[in-house]
Design a protein around this motif. Structure first.
Motif, PDB file in Angstrom:
ATOM      1  N   ALA A   1      64.156 -29.608  -1.469  1.00 10.24           N
ATOM      2  CA  ALA A   1      62.690 -29.635  -1.415  1.00 10.24           C
ATOM      3  C   ALA A   1      62.138 -31.043  -1.591  1.00 10.24           C
ATOM      4  O   ALA A   1      62.694 -31.877  -2.301  1.00 10.24           O
ATOM      5  CB  ALA A   1      62.113 -28.718  -2.489  1.00 10.24           C
ATOM      6  N   ASP A   2      61.004 -31.287  -0.923  1.00  8.89           N
ATOM      7  CA  ASP A   2      60.254 -32.539  -1.066  1.00  8.89           C
ATOM      8  C   ASP A   2      58.981 -32.343  -1.884  1.00  8.89           C
ATOM      9  O   ASP A   2      58.269 -33.295  -2.172  1.00  8.89           O
ATOM     10  CB  ASP A   2      59.873 -33.086   0.315  1.00  8.89           C
ATOM     11  CG  ASP A   2      61.095 -33.363   1.172  1.00  8.89           C
ATOM     12  OD1 ASP A   2      61.967 -34.121   0.715  1.00  8.89           O
ATOM     13  OD2 ASP A   2      61.177 -32.821   2.294  1.00  8.89           O
ATOM     14  N   GLY A   3      58.681 -31.079  -2.221  1.00 14.85           N
ATOM     15  CA  GLY A   3      57.479 -30.785  -2.989  1.00 14.85           C
ATOM     16  C   GLY A   3      57.239 -29.289  -3.019  1.00 14.85           C
ATOM     17  O   GLY A   3      58.111 -28.499  -2.622  1.00 14.85           O
ATOM     18  N   PHE A   4      56.055 -28.877  -3.501  1.00 12.85           N
ATOM     19  CA  PHE A   4      55.730 -27.452  -3.479  1.00 12.85           C
ATOM     20  C   PHE A   4      54.253 -27.264  -3.186  1.00 12.85           C
ATOM     21  O   PHE A   4      53.428 -28.166  -3.364  1.00 12.85           O
ATOM     22  CB  PHE A   4      56.149 -26.741  -4.770  1.00 12.85           C
ATOM     23  CG  PHE A   4      55.500 -27.247  -6.035  1.00 12.85           C
ATOM     24  CD1 PHE A   4      54.316 -26.697  -6.500  1.00 12.85           C
ATOM     25  CD2 PHE A   4      56.078 -28.259  -6.786  1.00 12.85           C
ATOM     26  CE1 PHE A   4      53.727 -27.123  -7.673  1.00 12.85           C
ATOM     27  CE2 PHE A   4      55.498 -28.701  -7.967  1.00 12.85           C
ATOM     28  CZ  PHE A   4      54.309 -28.143  -8.405  1.00 12.85           C
ATOM     29  N   ILE A   5      53.935 -26.074  -2.700  1.00 10.05           N
ATOM     30  CA  ILE A   5      52.550 -25.736  -2.377  1.00 10.05           C
ATOM     31  C   ILE A   5      52.140 -24.521  -3.197  1.00 10.05           C
ATOM     32  O   ILE A   5      52.984 -23.712  -3.604  1.00 10.05           O
ATOM     33  CB  ILE A   5      52.358 -25.438  -0.865  1.00 10.05           C
ATOM     34  CG1 ILE A   5      53.211 -24.238  -0.430  1.00 10.05           C
ATOM     35  CG2 ILE A   5      52.705 -26.656  -0.028  1.00 10.05           C
ATOM     36  CD1 ILE A   5      52.966 -23.795   1.002  1.00 10.05           C
ATOM     37  N   GLY A   6      50.842 -24.420  -3.451  1.00 12.41           N
ATOM     38  CA  GLY A   6      50.317 -23.287  -4.193  1.00 12.41           C
ATOM     39  C   GLY A   6      49.549 -22.338  -3.296  1.00 12.41           C
ATOM     40  O   GLY A   6      48.814 -22.775  -2.399  1.00 12.41           O
ATOM     41  N   ILE A   7      49.718 -21.048  -3.525  1.00 10.07           N
ATOM     42  CA  ILE A   7      48.938 -20.020  -2.835  1.00 10.07           C
ATOM     43  C   ILE A   7      47.950 -19.462  -3.854  1.00 10.07           C
ATOM     44  O   ILE A   7      48.352 -18.915  -4.876  1.00 10.07           O
ATOM     45  CB  ILE A   7      49.834 -18.888  -2.288  1.00 10.07           C
ATOM     46  CG1 ILE A   7      50.955 -19.472  -1.420  1.00 10.07           C
ATOM     47  CG2 ILE A   7      48.998 -17.884  -1.497  1.00 10.07           C
ATOM     48  CD1 ILE A   7      51.969 -18.435  -0.957  1.00 10.07           C
TER      49      ILE A   7
END
Length: 412
Positions: A387-393
């Protein structure tokens, strides 16, 4: 808003935490400048002198009077008498006159009387005493003048700035050798679980290595704190209570991962007020995260699953650590890592009422940055290297569509 019974949204948990925060600013210490990298400045830094404090050449070439080059071109050259050569650290004692030049190197002091420098490639050295000037130069060209970077008294860096390598370079150029900085906040890290073993031990059936204390230590260090790993403790109320007491004595913040939740909550409530005030989060992963306050020190109860620990740290603990060197009201929920916009390459579904975080891989394309969710592994530790990062839902969103623009919290 409490979206689910018994749990708070991460943003509400942050607001509750801020309400309980006492402005616990870390003490100030003075460090040698080579030890100050990564620390937060505890005072404003001003220029002690002009920088540069003498006119200097920006290029290798010849210092001269600009008027000696006016009207000059490759087809109509001018010829100047070469008087001397000035190396870095030396100076030219005479005054340069019309019709003369002095050889200089990048960084060397500009001779008195000169007002410009012509590059070597725009000249020819005809003999040891004569140069041919092949283009015109303007006054001040290729010259860094006194105070062009900073004037004495200019504000260079403000209190509250986390020092970078380039900041150190600027401060050294201005004569700083010691700096007043905030001490790094100390963070006690406690691992609970009869199943845990240290990393050097073989994990037999039913045993797992103590990942979380090492993960948290690395995150704390990266966030500017000083991690204090207290070790692995058995899942016992008595031993856990003693471990928390030890952490409270030596640290500004206590992080506990794993163990029986009822034991941890009981121990925190027993040791001081107000005790646990966040009993869970409407967060995936990270639902079982709890937050307490023992007198004036914050205690986090974190899940046993490493990805859950990571998400909780990024949203709540990283910004809290910043509050030890900044006023708490200036700290924002989820603040700490850079964020970028990316286009989602596939749809993502989520459960209404839960704020969900998904790790993504980023791809740079001609159409912009594409975010690829690591769907099968996002909550597994094997996603970390991918992973290069994360996103939020958001909690009120059931689905993100393919092609939608999302905000990515980017890993280093």
């Amino acid at each position: 808003m409490n979206l689910l019974y018994g749990v708070d949204s991460p943003a509400l948990a942050w607001l509750k935490l801020r309400e309980h925060l006492i402005n616990r600013v870390c003490p100030i210490e003075e460090l040698g400048i080579m030890q100050a990298l990564g620390y937060v400045l505890a005072e404003d830094c001003f220029a002690k002198e002009d920088l540069p404090y003498f006119d200097c050449s920006l290029v290798d070439g010849y210092a001269l009077k600009a008027t000696d080059s006016f009207g000059v071109s490759k087809s109509s050259s001018n010829y100047l008498k070469l008087l001397d050569r000035v190396e870095i650290g030396a100076k030219f004692d005479s005054v340069l006159l019309l019709g003369t030049a002095v050889a200089v190197t990048a960084g060397s002091a500009l001779p008195r009387g000169a007002d410009t420098v012509i590059r070597l490639e725009d000249t020819n050295l005809l003999d040891e005493n004569t140069i041919q000037v092949n283009r015109s130069v303007s006054p001040g060209e290729n010259v860094l003048t006194v105070g062009e970077d900073y004037r004495k008294g200019d504000l260079i860096l403000s209190k509250g700035r986390k020092l970078r390598a380039q900041d150190i370079g600027v401060l050294v150029a201005l004569g700083y050798s010691e700096l007043k900085v905030f001490s790094k906040p100390k963070v006690a890290i406690i691992s609970i679980g009869d199943e845990l073993v240290p990393p050097q031990k073989k994990a037999e059936m039913g045993r797992i290595r103590d990942v979380n204390s090492y993960l948290l230590s690395s995150l704390v260090h990266e966030a500017g704190g000083l991690p204090l790993r207290l070790g692995i403790f058995p899942d016992s109320l008595e031993k856990l209570t003693a471990a928390i007491e030890q952490g409270l004595k030596i640290a500004d913040l206590v992080l506990i991962s794993g163990g029986r939740r009822d034991h941890t909550v009981t121990a925190i409530n027993k040791l001081g007020n107000p005790g646990v005030f966040v009993h869970g989060l409407a967060l995936k992963p990270g639902k079982s995260t709890a937050i307490g306050l023992i007198n004036d020190k914050t205690v986090f109860v974190l899940p046993g699953q490493p990805v859950s620990v990571f998400v909780a740290f990024e949203l709540l603990i990283r910004p809290l650590l910043q509050s030890f060197t900044t006023l708490p009201q200036e700290i924002v929920f989820g603040q700490g890592r850079p964020r970028i916009k990316a286009r989602l390459n596939c749809h993502l579904s989520s459960t209404t009422g839960w704020e969900e975080y998904v790790q993504v891989r980023l791809e740079n394309t001609l159409e912009g940055i594409i975010a690829h969710p690591i769907l099968d592994r996002s909550r597994h530790i094997s996603a970390f290297p991918l992973a290069d990062g994360f996103i939020g839902i958001p909690a009120n969103t059931e689905r993100l569509e393919a092609g939608e623009i999302v905000e990515v919290i980017v890993y280093p």
